[in-house]
Structure formats: structure tokens, C-alpha cells
Design an enzyme around this catalytic site. Structure first.
Site, PDB file in Angstrom:
ATOM      1  N   SER A 238      15.406  10.662  10.253  1.00 44.32           N
ATOM      2  CA  SER A 238      16.003  11.338  11.410  1.00 44.32           C
ATOM      3  C   SER A 238      16.728  10.430  12.378  1.00 44.32           C
ATOM      4  O   SER A 238      17.443  10.924  13.257  1.00 44.32           O
ATOM      5  CB  SER A 238      14.928  12.117  12.173  1.00 44.32           C
ATOM      6  OG  SER A 238      14.539  13.258  11.453  1.00 44.32           O
TER       7      SER A 238
ATOM      8  N   LYS B  18      15.818  11.530  23.312  1.00 44.10           N
ATOM      9  CA  LYS B  18      15.684  12.686  22.430  1.00 44.10           C
ATOM     10  C   LYS B  18      14.561  13.593  22.927  1.00 44.10           C
ATOM     11  O   LYS B  18      13.498  13.116  23.329  1.00 44.10           O
ATOM     12  CB  LYS B  18      15.390  12.203  21.014  1.00 44.10           C
ATOM     13  CG  LYS B  18      15.239  13.290  19.961  1.00 44.10           C
ATOM     14  CD  LYS B  18      14.949  12.639  18.607  1.00 44.10           C
ATOM     15  CE  LYS B  18      14.743  13.664  17.495  1.00 44.10           C
ATOM     16  NZ  LYS B  18      14.435  13.020  16.207  1.00 44.10           N
TER      17      LYS B  18
ATOM     18  N   SER C 253      17.086  14.461  12.578  1.00 49.70           N
ATOM     19  CA  SER C 253      16.949  15.311  13.748  1.00 49.70           C
ATOM     20  C   SER C 253      17.415  14.672  15.046  1.00 49.70           C
ATOM     21  O   SER C 253      17.429  15.318  16.081  1.00 49.70           O
ATOM     22  CB  SER C 253      15.484  15.732  13.891  1.00 49.70           C
ATOM     23  OG  SER C 253      14.652  14.611  14.092  1.00 49.70           O
TER      24      SER C 253
END
Length: 481
Positions: free
Chosen positions: A188, A88, A164
Site C-alpha cells: 500500500s 494518511k 491504499s
């Protein structure tokens, strides 16, 4: 296995990390060949989903070639040497850009060092396949940024994958490698895992070393995402290894469960709670029904399941909104001068609210967080695990930041995840069902502090009895040209 056609390539894309690692050891698969196929797959399938934000084919293939040489010499660095992983774009990878979804950061300046979890993965010989999309600084429960645009859900391109870590989750669902690094400050990892039929674990605070220190402690942590619980456990075993840079890392090593293939849960006390002691103005009957189905599955594995709700001394939303606003304020104020105008407007709006929070209100929020943590600890003296929803609804429209009927800054609709960031406990999302529209549903498993192994064992028991991870989205099964 010979990767001779597109059908073989599709099959390879959904092999577990354990299967790949074993094939590398036996030299029936090549880390270079696997990485090359997956890079081609990203280029072929990612366009309409937009999960990947950075590729470096040369660097990836060089890592794969090094892994292949180690296997040829019977000297692998770890049980996952040569296995591909996506990262990520909130975690720094030395030599790769770190955009964090932000126009305020320099697009041309590569990161100088690996963040601790990335360093551990590199030391274990994993192959860095790509970086995945995130909203700016992880500030939304969807994955959209001015830098990279909108990320869609592979199960329905008209829906969000959540955020996220939405890019990480979508990449797993599409077969872009078996492992993904995610992060979780309010849900997230668990939210996108639930929306995309993958597994995600938010470790307890301190389990995975982090650097630089985050003033948002203990909320934000880095954790593993995968298509199987066992793969995530192997990844956590690597990520949780010590790093001297983190003064808050747990001194007690993570213990990889030995029975993940057939976990038996005799003696475990499990509380099943349809609302986790919280309230949401939203609910979906299909989500509610699917979550309750986790109870009989765990009972079948030997657990003693009791339907009961925890009681909280304060609505968790009250302190969370304070910490969220102050955290966004810190992010915005961390950019110099004119660059603040480049920050996502939602982030700036929440930051402005953070500046209005008085010291007395912040101190009250700290006390409320302590009270919630004490209440959670007391609850987990009675139970080993708490089971409930990740979200009240399935994935919503991709063009929205929150479900219809709510303001973008309103967290009331989504009350089931951020509490465990405030208490610092481990929590996971494991697939439990699909709606009649084919949208994935996850169930949340929460454990006491330090009990990641117990959470993983329960998740594996559910996965074994309901192997929904095998149901990939239709677009991921398209044969490549």
C-alpha cells in the site's frame, strides 16, 4: 524567495523538505507563509483528484507559527522543524477525525491520541498539513471509499493512483507538501508510489513503532513517502524514534545514510529479477523494460549486478490469501452489531471467506510464511539487494478496483509486493520510467531485515541517475489564480 505570484507558489510547492528546512533556518522562507500557500493550493487543485479528506487551517497555521517562533529563537526541534507533512487517514492525529474510510466509524469523534509515528513527527516540529484518502481500513489496491469517494491519478484523471496510500501519493505528486505518512500491509505504499512517480519505503517490521498492536503483524507497517529519497530518509529518521507503547519495535536505532547525495555502491551484491520468483498472468513490455534498466544504473554506481531469480518453497499467494481474509474478518468483526452492515461490501466478502478458514489451514499458512521468511533470509546471504517490479502493469482505469479481467478479490495479478510484508523485510518503490502514455513506472528494491539504509542508498543512486521526480503532472504546474 518571495512568494509574490502563482509561478512562485508553484515553484515553492515542489521544494524538497531539505530545502524548506534550510530556508526556515536562514529565515528566507516562513513556515507560516509556506503552509498558507500549500493550503490554498490544496483548495485550488484537489477537487478532481480528491487526495485530501481533512483540513484544519487554523491548527496547521498554529503549528507553522510555533515552528517559525522556534526558528526565530534559533531553537528548532529537529532538522525538519516547520516542514509540512500529510498524514494518511489510517493514522490517528489527536484532535482530528479518524475515519479510516469507513461509514462504521463515528465521524464526529476526534482521535484522543497521536499514533507513535505522528507523535514523533509532532515532537520534531513538522507541520500537519492535511489527512489523505484511503480505502476502508486500507483494504484495496485503489483509493475509493463510501466516505470520501474516488481518488484519481494526477498523471491521468482516468486512472487510479493505486492504494491504499493513494491519497498520500497523489498529494505528493500535486505538490501538497514534500512529505507524506503512508502505510503498507500488502503493497500500500509501494503500489501508489509506483503509479504516481513518487518514492515510498515500506520499512521492515518493527523499524517504525506502532500502536495499538496489529494482529496482522508482521504484515502492516507505517512508512515515509516523499518526492525525493533523501527527504524520505530524513522522515524515517524521525518516525523510527522509540515509543514505549510498541513492545515489538526494533531496539537498534535507524542509521541515516551519510552518502545519499552521491551514493557509491561498491561491494554491494544486487540480484536483478524480472519476476522476483513469482508469477503474474499480466505483464506490460514497457514495465518489464523499465525495470531492467535499473540494473545498469546500479552497476554505474559500483554495485555488482547479477540477473537471477529467487526460488520460493511455496507460492506466496497461498498463505497470503489466508492472512488477508483473516485480517479482513478481524476488521469487520471489530465493529459492533449493526455497524458491520456499513462496512465496505468487498471487505465483508473477504471477511466471510476468512470465517471459513479452518485452524489447520491457518496453521499451514503460518508454517508457509516461516518457510518463505527462511528462504528470503538465505537468498539475502548471497545478495544485499533484490531488484524487480512493483507491479506488472501501469495504472489502470479509475473506476475499477483491479485491472480488467480479474475479480475484485483476486490477487493473482499483483504478486510482487505482499511477499515482503510476510517476511517483514524493507522494500521501496523508486521512479524508473514512464509508459508511452505518460504513466509512471516504479522499480522495487528489497533489502535484508534491518537494511533500510542500504535500500535507501540504492534508491538514491537510481534517482540521481534518472531524476524523474522532477517530472510533475501537468495539472500540478497550472498557475493558481
Amino acid at each position: 524567495m518571495s512568494i509574490s505570484n502563482s509561478t512562485d507558489a508553484d515553484a515553492l510547492a515542489f521544494l524538497d523538505a531539505r530545502v524548506l528546512a534550510d530556508a526556515f533556518r536562514r529565515r528566507t522562507l516562513s513556515p507560516v507563509e509556506v503552509a498558507d500557500v500549500l493550503l490554498d493550493r490544496i483548495e485550488t487543485l484537489d477537487g478532481p483528484v480528491n487526495a485530501v479528506v481533512h483540513l484544519d487551517r487554523a491548527a496547521t497555521l498554529a503549528m507553522a507559527a510555533a515552528a517559525e517562533a522556534r526558528h526565530a529563537a534559533d531553537a528548532p526541534l529537529s532538522a525538519l522543524d516547520g516542514v509540512p507533512v500529510t498524514i494518511k487517514d489510517l493514522s490517528s492525529v489527536a484532535g482530528w477525525p479518524l475515519r479510516r474510510g469507513s461509514l462504521a466509524l463515528d465521524a464526529d469523534r476526534p482521535a484522543a491520541t497521536d499514533t507513535p509515528c505522528v507523535a514523533r513527527l509532532r515532537e520534531a516540529g513538522l507541520v500537519f498539513l492535511a489527512k489523505t484518502a484511503t480505502p476502508e481500513s486500507g483494504c484495496k489496491v485503489v483509493t475509493r471509499s463510501a466516505v470520501h469517494g474516488v481518488t484519481a491519478n494526477p498523471y491521468d484523471l482516468g486512472r487510479t493512483p493505486g492504494g491504499s496510500s493513494g491519497g498520500a501519493a497523489a498529494a505528493l505528486a500535486l505538490g501538497f507538501g514534500p512529505l507524506a505518512v503512508g502505510s503498507d500491509g500488502a503493497g500500500s505504499i509501494r503500489i501508489p508510489a509506483s503509479f504516481t512517480n513518487v518514492f515510498g519505503l515500506k520499512p521492515g517490521f518493527g523499524r517504525v513503532p506502532a500502536f495499538p498492536p496489529d494482529p496482522d503483524m508482521p504484515h502492516s507497517v507505517v512508512g515515509p513517502m516523499a518526492r525525493s529519497v533523501h527527504d524520505a530518509a530524513l522522515m524515517l529518521d524521525v518516525m523510527a524514534r522509540p515509543d514505549a507503547r510498541d513492545a515489538f519495535a526494533w531496539p537498534v536505532p535507524f542509521e541515516l545514510p551519510a552518502d545519499l547525495a552521491e551514493p557509491m555502491l561498491q561491494g554491494l551484491r544486487v540480484a536483478l529479477s524480472p519476476r522476483l520468483g513469482c508469477n503474474s498472468p499480466l505483464s506490460d513490455p514497457q514495465v518489464d523494460a523499465a525495470v531492467l534498466e535499473a540494473g545498469p544504473l546500479l552497476a554505474d554506481a559500483g554495485a555488482r549486478v547479477e540477473r537471477t531469480d529467487p526460488l520460493w518453497p511455496v507460492d506466496p499467494l497461498e498463505p497470503f490469501e489466508v492472512f488477508w481474509a483473516v485480517g479482513c474478518m478481524g476488521t469487520v468483526d471489530g465493529h459492533a452489531g449493526a455497524r458491520q452492515a456499513l462496512v465496505d461490501p468487498l471487505l465483508r466478502t473477504v471477511a466471510a471467506a476468512g470465517r471459513d478458514i479452518t485452524l489447520a489451514r491457518y496453521q499451514r499458512a503460518v508454517q508457509q510464511r516461516l518457510d518463505l521468511t527462511a528462504a528470503a533470509a538465505a537468498f539475502f546471504c548471497r545478495f544485499d539487494l533484490l531488484i524487480g517490479p512493483v507491479l506488472p502493469v501501469p495504472a489502470f482505469a479509475v473506476e475499477r478496483d483491479v485491472p480488467e479481467g480479474f475479480a475484485d478479490t483476486d490477487w493473482r495479478w499483483c504478486p510482487y509486493t505482499y511477499l515482503w510484508n510476510m517476511t517483514g523485510q524493507p522494500a521501496a518503490s523508486v521512479p524508473i520510467g514512464f509508459t508511452s502514455q505518460g504513466l509512471p513506472i516504479g522499480v522495487q528494491i528489497v533489502g535484508r531485515a534491518g537494511a533500510e539504509s542500504t535500500v535507501l542508498r540504492a534508491a538514491a543512486a537510481i534517482e540521481q541517475r534518472r531524476p524523474l521526480r522532477l517530472l510533475a503532472p501537468a495539472m500540478a504546474r497550472r498557475q493558481q489564480a
